[in-house]
Scaffold this motif. Structure first.
Motif, short mmCIF file in Angstrom:
data_model
loop_
_atom_site.label_atom_id
_atom_site.label_comp_id
_atom_site.label_asym_id
_atom_site.label_seq_id
_atom_site.Cartn_x
_atom_site.Cartn_y
_atom_site.Cartn_z
N GLN A 126 0.85 -1.15 -0.01
CA GLN A 126 -0.06 0.02 0.27
C GLN A 126 0.86 1.26 -0.04
O GLN A 126 0.46 2.32 -0.58
CB GLN A 126 -1.03 0.02 1.13
CG GLN A 126 -2.02 -0.89 1.05
CD GLN A 126 -3.30 -0.61 0.32
OE1 GLN A 126 -3.56 0.28 0.21
NE2 GLN A 126 -3.46 -1.83 -0.45
N TYR A 127 1.98 1.22 0.73
CA TYR A 127 2.55 2.54 0.93
C TYR A 127 4.01 2.96 0.54
O TYR A 127 4.70 3.67 0.63
CB TYR A 127 2.49 2.96 2.40
CG TYR A 127 1.26 2.89 2.93
CD1 TYR A 127 0.33 3.96 2.61
CD2 TYR A 127 0.62 1.86 3.81
CE1 TYR A 127 -1.15 3.84 2.98
CE2 TYR A 127 -0.69 1.96 4.32
CZ TYR A 127 -1.56 2.87 3.80
OH TYR A 127 -2.80 3.08 4.36
N PHE A 128 4.65 1.64 0.29
CA PHE A 128 6.14 1.59 0.19
C PHE A 128 6.49 2.34 -1.12
O PHE A 128 7.71 2.85 -1.33
CB PHE A 128 6.69 0.08 0.05
CG PHE A 128 8.45 0.02 0.22
CD1 PHE A 128 9.11 0.56 1.16
CD2 PHE A 128 8.85 -0.27 -1.07
CE1 PHE A 128 10.22 0.53 1.09
CE2 PHE A 128 10.47 -0.51 -1.28
CZ PHE A 128 11.11 0.12 -0.08
N TYR A 129 5.46 2.46 -2.10
CA TYR A 129 5.85 2.93 -3.36
C TYR A 129 6.18 4.32 -3.16
O TYR A 129 6.53 5.30 -4.23
CB TYR A 129 4.76 2.60 -4.39
CG TYR A 129 5.23 1.35 -5.29
CD1 TYR A 129 6.12 1.33 -6.15
CD2 TYR A 129 4.69 0.07 -4.98
CE1 TYR A 129 6.66 0.31 -6.94
CE2 TYR A 129 4.99 -0.94 -5.50
CZ TYR A 129 6.04 -0.85 -6.60
OH TYR A 129 6.53 -2.06 -7.02
N VAL A 130 5.79 5.07 -2.13
CA VAL A 130 6.24 6.40 -1.91
C VAL A 130 7.71 6.78 -2.37
O VAL A 130 8.07 7.76 -2.67
CB VAL A 130 5.77 7.01 -0.47
CG1 VAL A 130 6.14 8.37 -0.14
CG2 VAL A 130 4.00 6.80 -0.18
N ALA A 131 8.32 5.77 -1.68
CA ALA A 131 9.93 6.00 -1.84
C ALA A 131 10.34 5.84 -3.29
O ALA A 131 11.26 6.51 -3.74
CB ALA A 131 10.48 4.68 -1.38
N TRP A 132 9.43 5.67 -4.14
CA TRP A 132 9.89 5.72 -5.59
C TRP A 132 10.01 7.23 -6.00
O TRP A 132 10.36 7.52 -7.41
CB TRP A 132 8.68 5.07 -6.64
CG TRP A 132 9.26 3.50 -6.67
CD1 TRP A 132 9.38 2.97 -8.07
CD2 TRP A 132 9.43 2.60 -6.07
NE1 TRP A 132 9.66 1.62 -8.15
CE2 TRP A 132 9.95 1.22 -6.81
CE3 TRP A 132 9.42 2.42 -4.69
CZ2 TRP A 132 10.02 0.14 -6.28
CZ3 TRP A 132 9.58 1.10 -3.94
CH2 TRP A 132 9.93 0.14 -4.88
N LEU A 133 9.35 8.13 -5.17
CA LEU A 133 9.48 9.60 -5.62
C LEU A 133 10.81 10.11 -5.50
O LEU A 133 11.32 11.09 -6.43
CB LEU A 133 8.67 10.55 -4.65
CG LEU A 133 7.14 10.24 -4.63
CD1 LEU A 133 6.38 11.37 -3.64
CD2 LEU A 133 6.65 10.79 -6.13
#
Length: 362
Positions: A169-176
């Motif tokens: 749900q949330y780890f893809y924020v790091a892709w920023l």
């Protein structure tokens, strides 16, 4: 201010934009769920930024080094194929190992193809500082995506059910982080190479694509025979928002300026996200089970949209620079609209608020 000869937008650039019509549809479809959790909205925002980052980096290259030759044409075609398949994988919240590898593999390929284009231009005309900085910052982004992919896969192997859900749900924020990495070196790019009028036109086209989805959403969700008042009000309000956008980016903006224009592109990321959120919010109003969700999305979309629109004013001609007083007036109108729309939202009168707001701010 020197007169800059605008580079014409080529047919193959317009052809390239077609795949982003599909990507926009995939992004808005992501939000059409019975239970719209925060993780889904976050996924929408991150996926939107990732899609637009590919578009943005490709356009930076074509703006500065595009020559309408075979290199440009025959690299655009595989880029379209990669972006289209990347968009196809948007929205898979239960990421399996295969999903993670495909999603990130396509993202890395899209970036790698842009690096290849810079490399080929460097071989043709010499590896200038701008080309070298572009290549190694994009390569840094690629390494960042690869590292995050490896971390995610490792964590998924050792995670329990709760952590696995959190990661999906949330780890893809790091892709920023890889996306914004090149911006830390913006001063090293050669601003004299940027053809500002061409970039403005490219930004207009990607925004028009998003508005096109809104037009279809309004007409399909509120057919004239069934929703004459709501459909007309939403359409007029949306049209006036579009007029305000074109007025800003065509009439008010200083087209003949030398700038790196990264702020202009960042503003359009907000604009596109805002328009797409507005599309979904308007569609949700037609379903009485999702009125409250539609209300939240719709208001969030308007704030994001107008922040994006007003932030482009730093590129305006001096006469049209927005003052603090004007910003205060815009903020007052938005707050007043929010209150009116909140009070009237269960009734048909609420639909008249959008044209009123658009007229006030335009």
């Amino acid at each position: 201010m020197p007169t800059i000869v605008a580079k014409r937008v080529s047919n193959y650039e317009l052809f390239y934009d077609l795949v982003f019509v599909y990507a926009t549809r995939r992004l808005t479809t992501l939000l059409h769920q019975d239970h719209l959790a925060f993780g889904v909205i976050l996924n929408f925002i991150i996926s939107s930024i990732l899609v637009l980052s590919i578009w943005m980096q490709q356009n930076f290259h074509l703006n500065k080094y595009g020559e309408r030759d075979r290199l440009d044409i025959f690299t655009n075609i595989p880029s379209m194929f990669i972006v289209g398949n990347f968009a196809l994988n948007i929205g898979k919240l239960n990421y399996t190992t295969v999903d993670v590898l495909v999603y990130n593999g396509l993202l890395i390929l899209a970036y790698a193809l842009i690096v290849y284009q810079y490399y080929m231009r460097g071989r043709q005309h010499g590896f200038t500082q701008d080309i070298k900085v572009s290549m190694w910052t994009l390569t840094g982004a690629i390494l960042g995506f690869a590292l995050l992919t490896a971390i995610l896969l490792i964590l998924k192997q050792v995670a329990d059910a709760g952590l696995a859900h959190f990661l999906s749900q949330y780890f893809y924020v790091a892709w920023l982080l890889p996306v914004i990495f090149p911006f830390f070196f913006y001063k090293r790019f050669d601003e004299t190479l940027m053809n500002f009028p061409h970039l403005v036109e490219r930004c207009q086209l990607i925004t028009i694509i998003s508005f096109g989805e809104t037009v279809l959403g309004i007409i399909q969700t509120y057919p004239l025979a069934d929703y004459p008042i709501a459909g007309f009000a939403f359409f007029v309000g949306m049209s006036m928002m579009f007029i305000a956008y074109i007025s800003q980016t065509y009439l008010n903006i200083e087209h003949h300026q030398i700038t790196r224009a990264h702020g202009l592109v960042a503003s359009h990321v907000l604009l596109v996200i805002g328009v797409n959120l507005m599309t979904v919010g308007i569609e949700f109003f037609a379903n009485h089970h999702h009125v409250e969700t539609g209300f939240v999305l719709f208001l969030a979309a308007l704030y994001i949209y107008y922040v994006g629109l007003l932030s482009t004013s730093i590129y305006n001609r001096e006469t049209y620079r927005i003052s603090r007083r004007s910003l205060l007036e815009y903020a007052t109108w938005l707050l007043a609209f929010s209150l009116i729309f909140y009070v009237l939202r269960p009734t048909t009168l609420s639909f008249s608020a959008l044209p009123m707001l658009s007229l006030a701010i335009s």
